[in-house]
Write a protein that holds these residues in place. Sequence first.
Motif, PDB file in Angstrom:
ATOM      1  N   LEU A  54     -27.792 -57.873  53.424  1.00  0.00           N
ATOM      2  CA  LEU A  54     -26.940 -58.683  54.297  1.00  0.00           C
ATOM      3  C   LEU A  54     -27.061 -60.171  53.957  1.00  0.00           C
ATOM      4  N   SER A  55     -28.305 -60.611  53.720  1.00  0.00           N
ATOM      5  CA  SER A  55     -28.540 -62.030  53.432  1.00  0.00           C
ATOM      6  C   SER A  55     -27.917 -62.419  52.103  1.00  0.00           C
ATOM      7  N   VAL A  56     -28.009 -61.510  51.124  1.00  0.00           N
ATOM      8  CA  VAL A  56     -27.450 -61.828  49.808  1.00  0.00           C
ATOM      9  C   VAL A  56     -25.922 -61.873  49.882  1.00  0.00           C
ATOM     10  N   ARG A  57     -25.369 -60.897  50.576  1.00  0.00           N
ATOM     11  CA  ARG A  57     -23.905 -60.764  50.618  1.00  0.00           C
ATOM     12  C   ARG A  57     -23.237 -62.007  51.198  1.00  0.00           C
ATOM     13  N   PHE A  58     -23.828 -62.569  52.256  1.00  0.00           N
ATOM     14  CA  PHE A  58     -23.167 -63.696  52.929  1.00  0.00           C
ATOM     15  C   PHE A  58     -23.672 -65.064  52.445  1.00  0.00           C
ATOM     16  N   SER A  59     -24.616 -65.078  51.516  1.00  0.00           N
ATOM     17  CA  SER A  59     -25.107 -66.380  51.023  1.00  0.00           C
ATOM     18  C   SER A  59     -24.389 -66.794  49.749  1.00  0.00           C
ATOM     19  N   ASN A  60     -23.419 -66.003  49.334  1.00  0.00           N
ATOM     20  CA  ASN A  60     -22.651 -66.288  48.122  1.00  0.00           C
ATOM     21  C   ASN A  60     -23.554 -66.383  46.888  1.00  0.00           C
ATOM     22  N   ARG A  61     -24.625 -65.619  46.890  1.00  0.00           N
ATOM     23  CA  ARG A  61     -25.500 -65.640  45.722  1.00  0.00           C
ATOM     24  C   ARG A  61     -25.554 -64.248  45.116  1.00  0.00           C
ATOM     25  N   ARG A  62     -25.829 -64.244  43.815  1.00  0.00           N
ATOM     26  CA  ARG A  62     -25.964 -62.952  43.165  1.00  0.00           C
ATOM     27  C   ARG A  62     -27.364 -62.405  43.407  1.00  0.00           C
ATOM     28  N   LEU A  63     -27.422 -61.113  43.458  1.00  0.00           N
ATOM     29  CA  LEU A  63     -28.734 -60.488  43.693  1.00  0.00           C
ATOM     30  C   LEU A  63     -29.567 -60.597  42.423  1.00  0.00           C
ATOM     31  N   ASP A  64     -30.780 -61.165  42.594  1.00  0.00           N
ATOM     32  CA  ASP A  64     -31.740 -61.201  41.491  1.00  0.00           C
ATOM     33  C   ASP A  64     -32.541 -59.903  41.572  1.00  0.00           C
ATOM     34  N   ARG A  65     -32.203 -58.982  40.699  1.00  0.00           N
ATOM     35  CA  ARG A  65     -32.801 -57.638  40.802  1.00  0.00           C
ATOM     36  C   ARG A  65     -34.315 -57.668  40.588  1.00  0.00           C
ATOM     37  N   THR A  66     -34.751 -58.544  39.701  1.00  0.00           N
ATOM     38  CA  THR A  66     -36.204 -58.637  39.443  1.00  0.00           C
ATOM     39  C   THR A  66     -36.910 -59.078  40.715  1.00  0.00           C
ATOM     40  N   ARG A  67     -36.286 -60.106  41.344  1.00  0.00           N
ATOM     41  CA  ARG A  67     -36.896 -60.615  42.572  1.00  0.00           C
ATOM     42  C   ARG A  67     -36.827 -59.553  43.675  1.00  0.00           C
ATOM     43  N   PHE A  68     -35.725 -58.859  43.720  1.00  0.00           N
ATOM     44  CA  PHE A  68     -35.557 -57.806  44.733  1.00  0.00           C
ATOM     45  C   PHE A  68     -36.643 -56.737  44.564  1.00  0.00           C
TER      46      PHE A  68
END
Lengths: 221, 558
Positions: A113-127
């Motif tokens: 949810l936070s990624v989707r609405f922050s206009n940022r791409r998901l950093d998979r490594t960080r995830f």
Amino acid sequence: MVFNIKNALLRRGTAEDGFSMNVSDLTLKKGEFLCLLGPSGCGKSTLLDMLGLVFRPVSAEVFELQIEDRMTIRQVHRLGTSELMKIRRCHFGYILQSGGLIQSMSVRENIMLSVRFSNRRLDRTRFCSLIDILDIGSLLDRKPRDLSGGQRQRVAIARSLVHSPSVVLADEPTAAVDYKLSMDVCGALRDASRELGSSVVMVTHNQEIASKFADRIWNVC
Amino acid sequence: MLLWGAKTGVVDALRNRLLKDPRIRELSLIEGRTISVQWFEKMRSNSQVGFIVPCVRQISLYGNASGVEKRNTKLEVAYLPTAQGDPLGEWNIDGYLASCLPVQCMITSSVAENLSIGEGSEIILEQTRTENGSVATASFKAVIRKVAPASVSNSNVVFLPLPVIERIENYKDGRKVGIFGWKQGGSSSLEQYDSVRIKPIDPARWEEFCKSIRDFTQRMKLVEPANQVGADSIGFLEFKPEIDGFGKDAVNLFLRELPFKELLVNLHVDQVKASLEQGQGREIKNVWLKSSDETWLRPDEVSELFSSAGKPNPDAGNYRFRVDGHDGLDSRLELMLPDAPNDSGTIVLGPLESGVLGIARRRPVEFLGSRNDLRPLRTEYLGLRLYAKNLEDVKPLRIRCAQDGVELSTQEDRIAQVLSLDRSLGKLFLFIAFAGLIGGFGALFTSLYLSIERSKRQFAVLQILGIPTIYVLAATIIQGLLLVICGALVSFVLYLCGSELLESALGNGLANGEVVCKLGFSQWLIALLSASACALFAAVISSMKLRIKDPAVVARCE
């Protein structure tokens, strides 16, 4: 410096049945783990709400926010609602007392949810790193109602950090869990925030937790 | 949806059956009486009249019908007159017989079934009359243009153009009907002439001629040639005032007894006002009758009202005349003329045509020269078929006719019941639709409102996280629309099941094409759009609850 606040007047509720406090000088450094300590009713949560841009001070001499290295916003409390909301969803992370997860969404959807609405791409490594640190890899497809209190808080921590916010605001995240779990949750929050370089402001009334995990303690009363 | 389906299905079917059934708009004569042609013309221009056609005597409206292939299978049928715009069966028909030959007809389904015939095939219609104590039969073929549905009538009825029915009545009255070749049964009527014109002969023999005429008959008056006739005539014989007409027998006798065989005798029909409908439109002032062969002395009967010695020249031109008539009724004549009228308005005709013109001067007639068919145009009828244009017109039309002395019976009581039922059902279904809409809106609103109330904390959390309110609002609206779509799908399935049940329970008494429950695509679309509009409205109203003033407090306290 993430926050720099001087002489901020906070007032909540009506004149007869209300609450007010004055914040003379409060700062938060980048990557700092700050604990707001104090007994119940002293205004910790109100202060946290102000820092979380959810509650506006009546007045403030200085209310500065540095959300990125070269971007400082002055007089933050005078920004419009939509601008404050944008700052919140892009640069802030929140952990509520009982997690504050959306019940109709899965754990994965809550985190995303936070990624989707922050206009940022998901950093998979960080995830993946975050999931590992918080040990919630097996919970991703479950619904919040199927989780224990500690698991819910760890998911909330993941949600608050997954979009690499400048600040994480935690409102007594250990209030609903036992001592051992409190230690686990706070440890996980500290480890994860340090890993991502985010500052943390945590409200607690537990002196021991504050002493153990905070870089600095700010006594509200 | 089931109620709505029943409304647009069985209820509307029954309503339309009542409202659109032309028989309920029919006005019938209470008792037989003569009605003038002028009255019919007046009624045709009445805006409350949907259809009107005169009718002949009731006794003339029966005959026998058979198919062309099975002529032995005869069916007693009733004839009914029809015309353009007949509400019992629309088909293209002309009231002027010459335009609708060969005869075309519409039959009821009962006739079609009994005779195993259908549209496009031929039917033989046979009528009888008594001639000199024995039964005579005449028949003609008609092409079936339309088979009326069973709802029109369960009886054996053949609908025929009025001119055909009039000719059937003429036949039953003992007249000759030239158009179908039906011979005359009774004594022939005598044609009347005005005068006899005598062509030039030796003037010295005039006195001798006049003496012979006086000896022959006292019924004629000799007119001096110099006074009344042109140079091409030596004499002019007129009727005495007390004598009504100068008949065929008298003419024949006159010709037989006339001692001057070299005389050329013409019958003279004077003062006929006729105009050509085709050609130059010149008015005919005088018609000269010329007899140039021996057939003159042996007249043949060519119609029920006219006798002539001559036959029309088949090579001659075919002209259609309109002869000014009486009381607004004009004669319609199709004459075979060798030439159009000359500049002086004089035309020379054979005896048949001039005789027809002579008749047309006295009374309205219809004459088809190509078929030797002369028929008096009727001035009055003994019955009618009358339909009001709308249900509401029935009563005022009955009153209007009664003012003219034409007493008619109607189904006003039944019409009042039908209209009352229609109004009541309309109100009932309007109420149901309104209640359904209000109920649906209330249910949706309550559902969405409670849903938002239950999820208030989560909305507060979303607000803290900075999720834009528009997304939350959209989520609420989508939730409402999803509810509507799911509801529509469920209601569609339930409707299908329910309508099938109703169909099996109540569908037996309905006609082909009628169903108990009927909802078209447009009605489903209306229902879906109405429900969606309600959902949208309810969602917007409910989403007022989304304006949380202090989300942190809500998220923390609940």
